[in-house]
Design a protein around this motif. Structure first.
Motif, PDB file in Angstrom:
ATOM      1  N   GLU A  70     -20.391  -2.639   7.824  1.00 10.88           N
ATOM      2  CA  GLU A  70     -19.489  -2.237   8.899  1.00 10.88           C
ATOM      3  C   GLU A  70     -19.456  -3.296  10.008  1.00 10.88           C
ATOM      4  OE1 GLU A  70     -20.896   1.543  10.125  1.00 10.88           O
ATOM      5  OE2 GLU A  70     -19.902   2.649   8.492  1.00 10.88           O
ATOM      6  N   GLN A  71     -20.625  -3.890  10.319  1.00 13.75           N
ATOM      7  CA  GLN A  71     -20.666  -4.938  11.342  1.00 13.75           C
ATOM      8  C   GLN A  71     -19.857  -6.149  10.914  1.00 13.75           C
ATOM      9  OE1 GLN A  71     -21.996  -4.693  14.381  1.00 13.75           O
ATOM     10  NE2 GLN A  71     -21.148  -6.702  14.826  1.00 13.75           N
ATOM     11  N   SER A  74     -16.256  -5.434  11.256  1.00 17.12           N
ATOM     12  CA  SER A  74     -15.853  -5.519  12.656  1.00 17.12           C
ATOM     13  C   SER A  74     -15.691  -6.972  13.103  1.00 17.12           C
ATOM     14  CB  SER A  74     -16.892  -4.811  13.522  1.00 17.12           C
ATOM     15  OG  SER A  74     -16.577  -4.941  14.895  1.00 17.12           O
ATOM     16  N   ASP A  75     -16.633  -7.839  12.650  1.00 21.91           N
ATOM     17  CA  ASP A  75     -16.537  -9.262  13.009  1.00 21.91           C
ATOM     18  C   ASP A  75     -15.271  -9.888  12.438  1.00 21.91           C
ATOM     19  OD1 ASP A  75     -18.929  -8.965  14.313  1.00 21.91           O
ATOM     20  OD2 ASP A  75     -20.151  -9.768  12.686  1.00 21.91           O
ATOM     21  N   ALA A  77     -12.547  -8.366  11.718  1.00 24.06           N
ATOM     22  CA  ALA A  77     -11.385  -7.836  12.431  1.00 24.06           C
ATOM     23  C   ALA A  77     -11.186  -8.578  13.762  1.00 24.06           C
ATOM     24  CB  ALA A  77     -11.565  -6.338  12.683  1.00 24.06           C
ATOM     25  N   LYS A  78     -12.301  -8.889  14.452  1.00 30.37           N
ATOM     26  CA  LYS A  78     -12.189  -9.635  15.710  1.00 30.37           C
ATOM     27  C   LYS A  78     -11.653 -11.041  15.466  1.00 30.37           C
ATOM     28  CE  LYS A  78     -15.908  -7.116  18.066  1.00 30.37           C
ATOM     29  NZ  LYS A  78     -17.281  -7.206  18.624  1.00 30.37           N
ATOM     30  N   ARG A 178     -12.400  -8.769   3.742  1.00 34.87           N
ATOM     31  CA  ARG A 178     -12.271  -7.334   3.979  1.00 34.87           C
ATOM     32  C   ARG A 178     -12.308  -6.561   2.663  1.00 34.87           C
ATOM     33  NH1 ARG A 178      -6.841  -5.298   6.649  1.00 34.87           N
ATOM     34  NH2 ARG A 178      -6.123  -5.887   4.571  1.00 34.87           N
TER      35      ARG A 178
END
Length: 477
Positions: A70-71, A74-75, A77-78, A178
């Motif tokens: 999940e981390q 998130s990275d 996605a940023k 992803r």
């Protein structure tokens, strides 16, 4: 007499001593057995504690991997958000440069007109040479500035193009990462589901296999087909269609909006030429009555000759688990989406609403004719969209699970299948994959152990010729 009495007393005393000795031996054996039982119980308790510790370790490991995945997601996605912002900035800069170039060109045209006017004035009036040179110099300066602005715009446009290409590369890399993360998350979720019970999933023993056959009333020489899937997917209705019966009849499987099957339903085919066929309605997973965990093993799906995995709206993890186990146990599996006619109608109705909202009274005849042409194609377009979206969705799920993404997905209507089984005429526009499903099921039957007749579908004809189930020899040796 006294002597006899004495002998009897001695005999009784000996018997008492023997019984006491026997009781002592029995008590000793019982104490030894008790000690063995205590040791065995302690060993079992130690094994259970070790199993619980191992399960807890696996759960913690899966949780750590999930958090890490999940981390990472998130990275990524940023990073994608930053790349998109850079791309937007580049596009904005290019737009500003284009605006500057247009303004420069406008100024150049204005100066060009001024130069022309100066030339006319020079010819028609007497002007001083100094004034004429000033105007000419001003026109040259404006032209030079326009050329400079044009070159600047071209440089900015090239920079924007390069930035856009780099952004596209970054987005592609993010998409790959992803998908990888989603696969890892899916595997972690499945592993967590398997750890939900401390008892591990095990392959059935031969005794369990035979017991399950006995419980399901499995009869050698017949073909046993199971229809499984999530609750409310239309399993009972599909069984009725394959058997050629309507709901509400005495021999029909119970149907309903909610899950009506709580125990496995067994339905023999009422047609004499299909007497070797036995259909099973497997309770749907995901209800209060039937959970997801060990669904395949608990329902005894490993004994069937073929399994139809049926879904209505969503293709979920339980369906994937059934397919994985079918592959493991070498059982032919067919992915089928039910209620296709209802889904296609819903898409067509939505298309008609959008088309009606787009109408306006003052539009020209060309647009009006185009809209009418689109209206006549709505049903065909809705069917094409439904088929494309469904197959793409299932392929993506199969790919994420590591299964064969090219496996056939059959989209069917229960009503159309029922008409085919009953030998009635079916319009070509109503057909999707009903004939292919029947044909492929028969091919799987032939490969396993029952030899069906050849199937030659002809949608243009009606009657028993269209009904492969009614031909003599169906399922016979």
């Amino acid at each position: 007499m006294e002597k006899k009495h004495q002998e009897e007393l001695e005999s009784l005393q000996k018997d008492a001593e023997k019984r006491a000795e026997a009781d002592e031996k029995l008590r000793s054996r019982q104490e030894k057995q008790h000690q063995k039982n205590v040791v065995l119980l302690q060993s079992q308790l130690d094994q259970e504690a070790e199993a619980r510790r191992a399960a807890e370790d696996l759960h913690r490991e899966a949780e750590q991997k999930r958090i890490k995945a999940e981390q990472e997601a998130s990275d990524y996605a940023k990073q994608a958000e930053k790349a998109q912002k850079a791309r937007d900035d580049a596009v904005s800069a290019a737009e500003k440069a284009r605006t500057a170039m247009e303004e420069a060109e406008a100024r150049a045209k204005s100066e060009h007109r001024a130069r022309d006017e100066a030339e006319v004035e020079r010819k028609n009036a007497v002007l001083s040479a100094e004034e004429f040179r000033d105007r000419e110099r001003s026109a040259r300066d404006a032209a030079a500035k326009a050329e400079e602005a044009k070159e600047k715009f071209q440089r900015l446009e090239e920079k924007a193009r390069l930035t856009s290409e780099e952004t596209e590369d970054e987005l592609q890399k993010f998409k790959v990462e992803r998908e990888k993360t989603e696969k890892e998350l899916a595997r972690a979720h499945r592993r967590e589901a398997q750890l939900a019970d401390l008892q591990p999933v095990h392959e059935p023993t031969r005794a369990e296999h035979e017991q399950t056959k006995n419980d399901r009333q499995y009869i050698e020489g017949r073909l046993h087909l199971a229809i499984a899937g999530m609750a409310g997917s239309g399993k009972s209705s599909l069984i009725n269609a394959f058997r050629g019966v309507s709901k509400g009849t005495a021999s029909a499987a119970a149907t309903g909006v909610v899950e009506t099957t709580r125990t496995i339903g067994r339905y023999e085919d009422p047609h004499p030429d299909r007497s070797k066929f036995v259909w099973y309605d497997i309770p749907g997973a995901g209800t209060a009555n039937v959970g997801h965990t060990n669904y395949f093993i608990k329902q005894g799906l490993y004994i069937f000759d073929a399994i139809i995995v049926l879904f209505d709206s969503r293709f979920v993890d339980t369906d994937i688990t059934i397919l994985e186990n079918c592959k493991k146990f070498n059982i032919p599996a067919f992915i089928v989406r039910s209620k296709s006619d209802e889904h296609i109608k819903a898409i067509a109705d939505e298309m008609r609403e959008e088309l009606d909202e787009d109408e306006s009274e003052d539009e020209d005849d060309i647009r009006s004719k185009d809209r009418e042409a689109r209206r006549t194609r709505i049903d065909a377009d809705a069917k094409e969209e439904y088929i494309s979206v469904t197959r793409q969705h299932v392929r993506e799920n199969l790919q994420r699970a590591g299964l064969d993404e090219e496996q056939r997905i059959y989209l069917i209507s229960r009503r159309t299948l029922l008409r085919i089984v009953r030998g009635k005429q079916v319009a070509q526009t109503k057909l999707i994959d009903e004939y292919e499903l029947i044909k492929d099921v028969m091919a799987a039957i032939k490969e396993r152990r029952i030899d069906p007749p050849p199937f030659k579908a002809d949608p243009a004809k009606s009657g028993s010729y269209l009904n492969p189930f009614s031909w003599g020899g169906w399922g016979r040796r």
